[in-house]
Design an enzyme around this catalytic site. Structure first.
Site, PDB file in Angstrom:
ATOM      1  N   ASP A  92      -4.276  38.226   6.243  1.00 13.74           N
ATOM      2  CA  ASP A  92      -4.587  36.916   6.795  1.00 13.74           C
ATOM      3  C   ASP A  92      -3.701  36.647   8.016  1.00 13.74           C
ATOM      4  OD1 ASP A  92      -5.759  34.133   6.540  1.00 13.74           O
ATOM      5  OD2 ASP A  92      -3.636  33.660   6.252  1.00 13.74           O
ATOM      6  N   GLU A 102      -6.926  40.344  10.136  1.00 17.05           N
ATOM      7  CA  GLU A 102      -7.583  39.194  10.738  1.00 17.05           C
ATOM      8  C   GLU A 102      -6.860  38.989  12.079  1.00 17.05           C
ATOM      9  OE1 GLU A 102      -8.967  34.737   9.473  1.00 17.05           O
ATOM     10  OE2 GLU A 102      -6.853  35.220   9.191  1.00 17.05           O
TER      11      GLU A 102
END
Length: 696
Positions: free
Chosen positions: A346, A382
């Site tokens: 993330d 990401e």
């Protein structure tokens, strides 16, 4: 009941955490700036604090000691002594029970109370004040665990990235409403025969789980009677979230992994090492802040405040070697002890930030790239955060793969009929070479997606023009405002059969585009079933029917077509090449590996590409020149992406002894493959057609 009195003695500074050796437990805790460290032992029900044992030894920045006679299942917590000087970055408060960052299991979640704060709520001095209340009554307990598991003949599938089809899913949302799954909403629920059979029919090769490391529900959500559903507020980097354990055993996670592996499915974890759940200077003191705030977090020059490149209030300080060690230890734990097959990071740009901005050679990336364990698993970034210069698509070093949001937006805009989108689609279906074809990176580095947990579902992309996030309690201000969606003239559920048919046609075309493109496809769980979130494109707090997959209303026809596409992809190596297609000459027959055709059969030219009204892309793909000869098991595939009206399309003239077979037609999803008798076909409006060159 009388409880035993334990004595603490010399121990070992490694490994960190609570480690059972068969006779007792070694405790080792990192804190560079603490003056003393205590281990608190609790009763079997977790309610009574029985003893506080001061760790007797210190080796550099690690405090440690050994308690003979302690066994797995023992509840414990930590208390750290040191200066309380927020202006200098120090927030030690021994009145606060702290979670061990290396705890393998937690008994639950904190219960929100002002005592969780290190400062006095309402004080004129704000976070400079000092709160003396004991937070233990409101904190969960850490649990000593022996994570040994009988893996038997577990063999990670090690699916080549070129053969991988990722299925992004939420542990609870995937099975909570499934009528044949028990215990629903858990790790074991995913591992039931019912779900394994479903995964087999669908054909996916990897399941990517939204965060499963223990996470916190923010106080502002709790006060609105909402929950942190997605899980992007990590509380413990080693502990599975207790809400997904049906019997509070970490072996349940291991059992899930073992059963998925036996079914040939890899397990990828969405992990959040860019920040923690403790928030900014006004957040709670639960673990890292109380153990060594100045080491664990990146602080601005005025050390009272936090750098906030994540938008969550704080940023982990991976420049500190012991914080980086924690992250690396956590990753290796999930691979070596829990047997997972990869990670999706993330806000991965944050992990590469230094004092000078994003650096693909930052310590985190260097540590990953030299690690003999972690270089053997799948690593997905990401590629953005909310800090300055945080959008880094294509900027990550090998062996990282990256979520490609430009693929998502490009595909949505093309099928919506936006002018001038054909050239962009051409780039996306051939691996987004502009972003990824450098530094020896393969075409599979692009993780292609049309939807993810964050945003509209596929069904909502064709059903809503605007977001409908009112249930989140933020007056519909949250979530993306530009979704490149199209409601076909009616917002939300429709009874008009023409609108329903048009939406279904669009969904099939978009899934087909995903599965037929170069790169690594990722499918959002439920999209293949027509799942809806009723227009909510930021359902992070919707732990209810809004986000849970509704199996009772599942569109099994769409599921069957999706499975057909996955089988087709996995059966045709041309669609799964790691080498970028750039119209280069092939070694095999001297022909180029990529051709762009006009519908009339002539080669595309510059005036054709710049025509804003162009709504059809016809591409012929072959085996790339850099692909080994053994992979050349087929001659060519011809694909038509038609976002316009019905159109006649002339296929390339096949060589002698070969003919085109019409293998996929998204306008007729149930059609069987059929040979093309004439080299001209009608491409239906809003459809994808696939033709395979075969001998006869």
């Amino acid at each position: 009941m009388r409880h035993p009195e334990y004595a603490i003695s010399a121990g070992r500074p490694a490994p960190l955490g609570a480690t059972f050796d068969g006779d007792g437990v070694n405790f080792a805790v990192f804190s560079q700036h603490a003056t003393a460290m205590e281990v608190c032992l609790f009763s079997a029900d977790g309610k009574a604090e029985l003893q506080r044992l001061r760790l007797p030894e210190r080796d550099g920045e690690v405090w440690y000691g050994y308690v003979s006679g302690l066994r797995p299942g023992q509840y414990y917590g930590l208390r750290a002594h040191g200066p309380y000087r927020p202006d200098e970055g120090h927030r030690f408060n021994p009145n606060k029970l702290l979670l061990d960052p290396y705890a393998k299991r937690l008994t639950g979640m904190p219960v929100w109370h002002d005592a969780l704060m290190g400062y006095e709520i309402g004080s004129n001095a704000h976070d400079l004040s000092f709160d003396t209340r004991d937070s233990a009554p409101y904190m969960p307990r850490c649990v000593v665990e022996d994570p040994t598991f009988s893996w038997g003949y577990d063999h990670p599938p090690q699916t080549p990235i070129a053969d991988t089809v990722i299925y992004e899913a939420h542990v609870k949302g995937l099975t909570q409403l499934h009528p044949k799954v028990a215990p629903e909403g858990t790790f074991l629920g995913i591992a039931t025969d019912t779900m394994l059979d479903y995964f087999d029919k669908l054909g996916i090769t990897a399941i990517e789980l939204l965060p499963v490391q223990a996470f916190l529900t923010d106080r502002f959500l709790h006060d609105k009677n909402l929950n942190n559903y997605w899980g992007y507020q990590t509380l413990g980097f080693f502990a599975p979230d207790p809400r997904y354990l049906s019997e509070s055993k970490i072996s349940e996670f291991q059992q899930m992994v073992a059963r998925l592996h036996h079914a040939g499915i890899e397990v990828i974890l969405d992990v959040v090492y860019n920040h923690t759940c403790e928030g900014n200077e006004l957040g709670p003191t639960l673990s890292f802040r109380g153990l060594d705030n100045r080491s664990y977090y990146r602080l601005i020059q005025d050390r009272r405040y936090y750098i906030n490149d994540t938008g969550t209030g704080n940023t982990l300080n991976l420049d500190h070697p012991m914080v980086l060690r924690m992250v690396m230890d956590s990753l290796r734990y999930w691979v070596e002890v829990m047997h997972v097959d990869g990670f999706r990071f993330d806000l991965c740009s944050t992990l590469g930030r230094t004092d000078y901005g994003f650096d693909p050679g930052a310590s985190f990336f260097d540590a990953i790239r030299q690690d003999p364990v972690l270089t053997q698993v799948k690593l997905i970034a990401e590629p953005w955060d909310v800090g300055p210069g945080g959008y880094r698509l294509g900027g990550f070093p090998p062996p990282f793969h990256e979520w490609n949001d430009r693929f998502r937006d490009g595909v949505r805009r093309f099928w919506r009929g936006d002018p001038g989108r054909a050239p962009d689609l051409a780039g996306r279906i051939t691996g987004s070479a502009t972003e990824f074809d450098h530094s020896g990176r393969p075409a599979t580095a692009s993780v292609n997606l049309i939807t993810a947990h964050d945003g509209f579902t596929l069904h909502d992309t064709v059903s809503y023009n605007g977001k409908h996030n009112e249930a989140n309690g933020e007056d519909n201000r949250d979530g993306h405002s530009e979704n490149y969606s199209d409601n076909f003239g009616w917002e939300g559920p429709a009874d008009n059969p023409d609108i329903v048919a048009a939406r279904n046609l669009r969904k099939r075309a978009m899934i087909a585009t995903l599965m037929l493109s170069q790169g690594t496809p990722m499918l959002l769980a439920g999209d293949e079933l027509g799942n809806t979130q009723n227009g909510n494109n930021n359902a992070y707090a919707q732990d209810n029917e809004t986000s849970w997959i509704d199996w009772d209303t599942a569109d099994m026809d769409l599921m069957a077509f999706t499975a057909k596409l996955i089988r087709f992809r996995l059966g045709h190596p041309i669609l799964r090449q790691k080498v970028f297609l750039h119209s280069r000459e092939r070694r095999i027959d001297g022909r180029e590996d990529l051709f762009w055709w006009r519908p009339d059969g002539k080669p595309m030219a510059t005036p054709d590409w710049v025509n804003p009204a162009l709504k059809i892309v016809c591409v012929e793909m072959r085996t790339a020149s850099g692909t080994p000869l053994y992979a050349a098991t087929e001659s060519a595939i011809f694909i038509v992406f038609n976002a316009g009206d019905d159109m006649k399309v002339r296929l390339p003239t096949p060589p002698k002894g070969q003919r085109w077979t019409w293998s996929i037609n998204s306008a007729e999803p149930d059609a069987d493959p059929a040979p093309v008798r004439r080299n001209e076909v009608t491409s239906a409006a809003q459809s994808v057609s696939v033709f395979v060159l075969e001998p006869f």
